[in-house]
Write an enzyme that holds these catalytic residues in place. Structure first.
Site, PDB file in Angstrom:
ATOM      1  N   MET A  24       0.884  -1.287   0.041  1.00 22.58           N
ATOM      2  CA  MET A  24      -0.009   0.072  -0.021  1.00 22.58           C
ATOM      3  C   MET A  24       0.752   1.272  -0.007  1.00 22.58           C
ATOM      4  O   MET A  24       0.433   2.407   0.441  1.00 22.58           O
ATOM      5  CB  MET A  24      -0.870   0.038   1.149  1.00 22.58           C
ATOM      6  CG  MET A  24      -1.796  -1.262   1.091  1.00 22.58           C
ATOM      7  SD  MET A  24      -3.467  -0.923   1.934  1.00 22.58           S
ATOM      8  CE  MET A  24      -2.609  -0.599   3.764  1.00 22.58           C
ATOM      9  N   HIS A  50       9.394  -3.480   3.413  1.00 21.85           N
ATOM     10  CA  HIS A  50       8.759  -3.684   1.992  1.00 21.85           C
ATOM     11  C   HIS A  50       9.888  -3.904   1.112  1.00 21.85           C
ATOM     12  O   HIS A  50       9.839  -4.791   0.357  1.00 21.85           O
ATOM     13  CB  HIS A  50       7.891  -2.430   1.546  1.00 21.85           C
ATOM     14  CG  HIS A  50       6.890  -2.179   2.272  1.00 21.85           C
ATOM     15  ND1 HIS A  50       6.774  -0.754   2.942  1.00 21.85           N
ATOM     16  CD2 HIS A  50       5.620  -2.618   2.330  1.00 21.85           C
ATOM     17  CE1 HIS A  50       5.627  -0.641   3.326  1.00 21.85           C
ATOM     18  NE2 HIS A  50       4.874  -1.762   3.081  1.00 21.85           N
TER      19      HIS A  50
HETATM   20  P1  AMP Z   1       1.523  -2.792   3.500  1.00 19.46           P
HETATM   21  O1  AMP Z   1       1.901  -1.726   2.578  1.00 19.46           O
HETATM   22  O2  AMP Z   1       1.332  -2.562   4.819  1.00 19.46           O
HETATM   23  O3  AMP Z   1       0.167  -3.475   3.112  1.00 19.46           O
HETATM   24  O4  AMP Z   1       2.349  -4.187   3.426  1.00 19.46           O
HETATM   25  C1  AMP Z   1       2.754  -4.845   2.460  1.00 19.46           C
HETATM   26  C2  AMP Z   1       3.622  -5.952   2.414  1.00 19.46           C
HETATM   27  O5  AMP Z   1       4.571  -5.596   3.218  1.00 19.46           O
HETATM   28  C3  AMP Z   1       2.823  -6.961   3.278  1.00 19.46           C
HETATM   29  O6  AMP Z   1       2.893  -8.368   2.696  1.00 19.46           O
HETATM   30  C4  AMP Z   1       3.282  -6.997   4.480  1.00 19.46           C
HETATM   31  O7  AMP Z   1       3.171  -7.911   5.220  1.00 19.46           O
HETATM   32  C5  AMP Z   1       4.752  -6.671   4.243  1.00 19.46           C
HETATM   33  N1  AMP Z   1       5.459  -5.926   5.473  1.00 19.46           N
HETATM   34  C6  AMP Z   1       4.809  -4.885   6.128  1.00 19.46           C
HETATM   35  N2  AMP Z   1       5.807  -4.509   7.326  1.00 19.46           N
HETATM   36  C7  AMP Z   1       6.721  -5.461   7.065  1.00 19.46           C
HETATM   37  C8  AMP Z   1       8.125  -5.721   7.902  1.00 19.46           C
HETATM   38  N3  AMP Z   1       8.104  -4.850   9.013  1.00 19.46           N
HETATM   39  N4  AMP Z   1       8.954  -6.823   7.742  1.00 19.46           N
HETATM   40  C9  AMP Z   1       8.645  -7.441   6.455  1.00 19.46           C
HETATM   41  N5  AMP Z   1       7.418  -7.215   5.801  1.00 19.46           N
HETATM   42  C10 AMP Z   1       6.427  -6.236   6.045  1.00 19.46           C
END
Ligand code: AMP
Length: 283
Positions: free
Chosen positions: A34, A41
């Site tokens: 997102m 990320h």
């Molecule tokens: P989001 O943008 O929050 O929807 O996250 C996108 C992807 O990044 C999802 O697969 C999350 O699980 C992953 N993600 C978010 N925070 C972390 C983190 N601290 N370490 C690893 N992956 C993450």
């Protein structure tokens, strides 16, 4: 120097860019995000690069996974900085549709998930959430037809839901989980950490510390219930309002009463002021 990533904002532009990427049978990995990208990320992007020839990153704040009272409107949107970070990682394609491109007028379909999506964790507090996630991830898979898709273990229940969905619906995508990236003090990186005030930021790593303490007690032979109660006290003592702190089977997410019932995952969600944080670790 490789060329900067192509940015596609419409379905036809995405199709053209993907056709170009797939020339000579290149394999494609997708990293759905997102935006508001942080090093967590980027660790997914690096893993994706090891798993496929070409990497596509989607940047889309998905309205259907937010309830009306949640933070869709205020969710951080930092596309320029995100694109620069993805260019530095040599990402091939950024898929950045607007809401109309993703949900055109008359849109009326939804993927319903069961099993891990109704485990009584996030779904208990965000009942709309996995319907929105499954539908948008299903669309992203259909749009990009990736060979591999990388998701973070940070969102552990989501990883289980998406993994199950890809298998159940024969989506032909291998879902790969990536470890959680943390700040030096243990706080899991999250786009929502920017909401924390300075005082809250100091308290926020309590979630991780409390889970480590619960894991330590369980490994030392203490009962799971007593260990969780001690962890909950640490979390509420720091000023959080706890949604849940639970020990679940790491694969099925079923409740677990004893260490011998399988690999244990501790999962937590709690609010600090207005910010809701989630995290999880293996025992
Ligand atoms: P989001 O943008 O929050 O929807 O996250 C996108 C992807 O990044 C999802 O697969 C999350 O699980 C992953 N993600 C978010 N925070 C972390 C983190 N601290 N370490 C690893 N992956 C993450």
């Amino acid at each position: 120097m490789s060329s900067p990533p192509v940015v596609a904002r419409t379905i036809p532009a995405l199709r053209r860019a993907l056709a170009e990427l797939r020339r000579r049978n290149a394999s494609v990995a997708l990293v759905p995000t997102m935006g508001a990208l942080h090093d967590g990320h980027l660790s997914l992007v690096r893993l994706a690069k090891r798993r496929a020839d070409k990497v596509v990153v989607s940047v889309f704040v998905n309205p259907t996974q937010f309830a009306p009272h949640e933070d869709f409107g205020s969710y951080p949107r930092t596309f320029k900085a995100d694109a620069a970070k993805l260019a530095a990682e040599n990402v091939d394609l950024i898929w950045n549709p607007d809401v109309k491109a993703m949900y055109p007028e008359g849109f009326s379909s939804r993927i319903i998930t069961e099993g891990p999506a109704v485990a009584g964790l996030e779904d208990r507090f965000r009942p709309h959430f996995f319907g929105g996630v499954a539908t948008v991830v299903g669309k992203l898979f259909n749009q990009c037809r990736p060979d591999v898709a990388v998701f973070g273990s940070k969102d552990f229940q989501q990883l289980r839901v998406v993994t199950r969905m890809a298998v159940d619906l024969d989506m032909g995508v291998k879902v790969v989980g990536a470890p959680t990236m943390r700040e030096r003090d243990g706080l899991a990186m999250s786009s929502r950490n920017v909401y924390l005030s300075d005082e809250e930021r100091v308290l926020a790593p309590t979630l991780y510390r409390a889970m480590k303490e619960v894991a330590r007690r369980i490994k030392a032979g203490k009962s799971i219930d007593a260990s969780l109660a001690a962890g909950a006290e640490l979390i509420t003592g720091a000023g959080f309002v706890l949604d849940y702190l639970e020990a679940r089977h790491a694969e099925s997410l079923a409740p677990i009463k004893s260490r011998k019932d399988g690999p244990i995952r501790l999962l937590v969600a709690a609010k600090l002021g207005k910010t809701r944080l989630i995290d999880n670790i293996a025992v």
